[in-house]
Design an enzyme around this catalytic site. Structure first.
Site, PDB file in Angstrom:
ATOM      1  N   HIS A   1      -7.374  -6.091   0.590  1.00  0.00           N
ATOM      2  CA  HIS A   1      -6.222  -5.199   0.500  1.00  0.00           C
ATOM      3  C   HIS A   1      -5.037  -5.683   1.336  1.00  0.00           C
ATOM      4  O   HIS A   1      -3.888  -5.518   0.950  1.00  0.00           O
ATOM      5  CB  HIS A   1      -6.650  -3.799   0.959  1.00  0.00           C
ATOM      6  CG  HIS A   1      -5.587  -2.759   0.833  1.00  0.00           C
ATOM      7  ND1 HIS A   1      -4.882  -2.538  -0.342  1.00  0.00           N
ATOM      8  CD2 HIS A   1      -5.093  -1.873   1.741  1.00  0.00           C
ATOM      9  CE1 HIS A   1      -4.004  -1.561  -0.153  1.00  0.00           C
ATOM     10  NE2 HIS A   1      -4.111  -1.138   1.094  1.00  0.00           N
TER      11      HIS A   1
ATOM     12  N   SER B   1       0.836  -1.204   0.000  1.00  0.00           N
ATOM     13  CA  SER B   1       0.000   0.000   0.000  1.00  0.00           C
ATOM     14  C   SER B   1       0.872   1.256   0.000  1.00  0.00           C
ATOM     15  O   SER B   1       1.667   1.445  -0.914  1.00  0.00           O
ATOM     16  CB  SER B   1      -0.964  -0.053   1.191  1.00  0.00           C
ATOM     17  OG  SER B   1      -2.034   0.842   1.025  1.00  0.00           O
TER      18      SER B   1
END
Length: 284
Positions: free
Chosen positions: A261, A104
């Protein structure tokens, strides 16, 4: 542990890190350097760091990026400054032939360092980016709510983690995400009211930077081995991003794992195998 050495042009900070050294005693050659995401820390990567060290038989370094974990609090919160911090770390420890893994926000830091004109061509041999693309895009509304929830916790002067979790539930329903966010609570403080170890004000200020990316497609490219791992249930990499990824990283491989995610947390064994195989065999 901390290290310190200024980098030309940008003010860098000494990053806290955990090191995992293989039995052969190698501390500098072909290390894996791991960069966490927004609100994360090196602590999130302890189990995988140990596993990577065992599988690769190479040193593994998990870093706390600025304003996270045990690293210093410092403005500005930009990708160029964070990349400078990481390059400073690599140079100070005399690391060579580095494999750089970022999730991320950490993935954007890794990409920024790979694309940065000041990064020596022989420092990075492989880059692995977990569930993020080199694009300028709005942070999810979840992140905005998480910041509001953390601000509320600090404002309310609560004394227990349970109270903090109850407040945060008004902003985030997933108990696993709440538990992840609450790892940032400073439970060792002597203060009666719980505070966060991370500077919420600086992270809130820096949100627009975290949403951004230093370059537009066509401005920079990295021709080294690069792996992008997408979570199939995540929207952080979409089909429209793949041509952009290829513009920045012409040699990139884009693959998927059945996860959201937080791929490394949801599918740790599959993620470990994918990354390990890539580091050991890509380009051979």
């Amino acid at each position: 542990m901390h290290q310190r050495r200024p980098l030309s042009g940008l003010s860098s900070v000494p990053l806290a890190y955990d090191e995992y050294i293989p039995p052969n005693g190698n501390v500098t050659d072909q290390p894996l350097v791991i960069l966490h995401g927004f609100f994360g820390s090196k602590r999130n990567w302890q189990s995988l760091s140990k596993a990577f060290m065992r599988e690769l038989q190479r040193p593994v370094y998990a870093l706390d990026l600025r304003n996270h974990g045990s690293s210093p609090h410092s403005r500005p919160m930009t990708y160029l400054h964070m990349a400078a911090d990481v390059l400073d770390f690599i140079r100070t420890l005399s690391l060579s032939n580095v494999s750089l893994l970022g999730h991320s926000m950490g993935g954007k830091v890794a990409m920024t360092l790979a694309l940065h004109p000041e990064t020596p061509a022989d420092i990075l041999t492989k880059v692995v980016v977990s569930d993020i693309a080199p694009v300028r895009a709005k942070v999810s509304e979840d992140t905005v709510l998480h910041i509001k929830g953390m601000e509320t916790i600090e404002r309310n002067g609560i004394a227990t983690r349970k109270e903090a979790d109850e407040i945060l539930e008004g902003y985030e329903k997933d108990p696993l995400v709440r538990a992840f966010l609450l790892t940032n609570l400073d439970t060792n403080s002597r203060s009666a009211a719980l505070k966060f170890k991370i500077p919420i004000d600086i992270l809130k200020e820096g949100r627009s930077e975290i949403e951004s990316f230093p370059w537009a497609p066509g401005e920079r490219s990295f021709h080294g081995n690069t792996l992008f791992v997408k979570g199939t249930k995540s929207k952080y990499i979409n089909r429209g991003n793949v041509p952009i990824i290829k513009q920045f990283f012409p040699e990139a491989t884009v693959t998927e794992l059945d996860a959201g995610h937080w791929i490394h947390a949801e599918k740790p064994n599959e993620f470990k195998k994918l990354v390990t195989d890539y580091i050991l065999h890509a380009g051979t």
